[in-house]
Design a protein around this motif. Structure first.
Motif, short mmCIF file in Angstrom:
data_model
loop_
_atom_site.label_atom_id
_atom_site.label_comp_id
_atom_site.label_asym_id
_atom_site.label_seq_id
_atom_site.Cartn_x
_atom_site.Cartn_y
_atom_site.Cartn_z
N TYR A 23 0.84 -1.19 0.00
CA TYR A 23 0.00 0.00 0.00
C TYR A 23 0.88 1.25 0.00
O TYR A 23 2.04 1.23 0.38
N ARG A 169 -9.99 -1.04 -2.38
CA ARG A 169 -8.56 -0.74 -2.23
C ARG A 169 -8.24 0.60 -1.57
O ARG A 169 -7.09 0.85 -1.23
N THR A 213 -5.10 5.99 1.96
CA THR A 213 -4.20 4.92 1.53
C THR A 213 -4.83 4.15 0.37
O THR A 213 -6.06 4.12 0.23
N GLU A 215 -4.29 0.32 -1.60
CA GLU A 215 -3.65 -0.99 -1.69
C GLU A 215 -3.51 -1.40 -3.15
O GLU A 215 -4.32 -1.04 -3.99
#
Length: 216
Positions: A23, A169, A213, A215
């Motif tokens: 990530y 994600r 964030t 991923e």
């Protein structure tokens, strides 16, 4: 600093062979710095002085890591964080006269970040890490003592926060972090070069930030 970066590379590379996800992310927020400067004088009869000075500003962080899924609700991430801020403390003393300026604008940390999922789309997490922080402390005076110290010092960081997933994600998070530098010292000298003071400091900072964030 080189050792911290090398450890980070080794840990994150090793994670590629284990179950989980890489990530990356960014966050920004408010920072308050504290400088605990103490002065010990070379001339007898002078009582040592200690001051607490505050600086405020905005901090921006780039982060990246590898997230290990340990359990259905538990994960552990190895994370690298690079920080930059614009906080600066300064003071003009007309009686000397002198001008002082302190800043600690950069830091790099390698952290472990455990997390526990509390509902399907949200988790609480903690952060504990070590690294390096850059500090610069300067005093300029035409007739009194002066100093100009700068360098990278060993540092630590701890924190906690809440992260919510907004898609498969992408996640949003809010975090509180406390960081500090190991104590360091340096000399302050008069215009003729005589050692006048020994200065010690052990800066700390508190950060309240929000970020995102992703991923992959």
């Amino acid at each position: 600093m080189k050792t911290t970066i090398l450890i980070a590379v080794c840990v994150l590379t090793a994670g590629a062979a284990m179950a989980g996800n890489w990530y990356t992310g960014i966050d920004a927020g408010y920072i308050e710095q504290q400088y605990h400067a103490s002065y010990t004088y070379t001339e007898p009869g002078h009582t040592p002085d200690k001051y607490l000075d505050h600086a405020y500003g905005v901090e921006v962080n780039m982060l990246g890591g590898y997230r290990f899924e340990l359990h259905e609700r538990v994960s552990l991430s190895a994370q690298v964080r690079a920080s930059a801020n614009d906080a600066e403390w300064n003071l003009f003393i007309p009686d000397e006269p002198s001008y002082l300026e302190y800043e600690s604008p950069y830091a790099v940390f390698l952290s472990l970040v455990p997390a526990i999922r509390i509902v399907s789309q949200a988790e609480v997490f903690g952060e504990l890490g070590v690294g390096q922080g850059y500090v610069k402390e300067e005093k300029v005076s035409p007739i009194g003592s002066s100093y100009d110290y700068s360098g990278w010092e060993n540092a630590y960081v701890w924190g906690f926060g809440l992260r919510c997933k907004v898609s498969e994600r992408v996640g949003l998070f809010a975090e509180y972090r406390h960081a500090g530098l190991d104590e360091f010292c340096y000399k302050s000298c008069l215009p003729d070069g005589r050692h006048w003071e020994t200065v010690k400091d052990e800066p700390e900072s508190s950060v309240y930030s929000v970020g995102v964030t992703c991923e992959f």
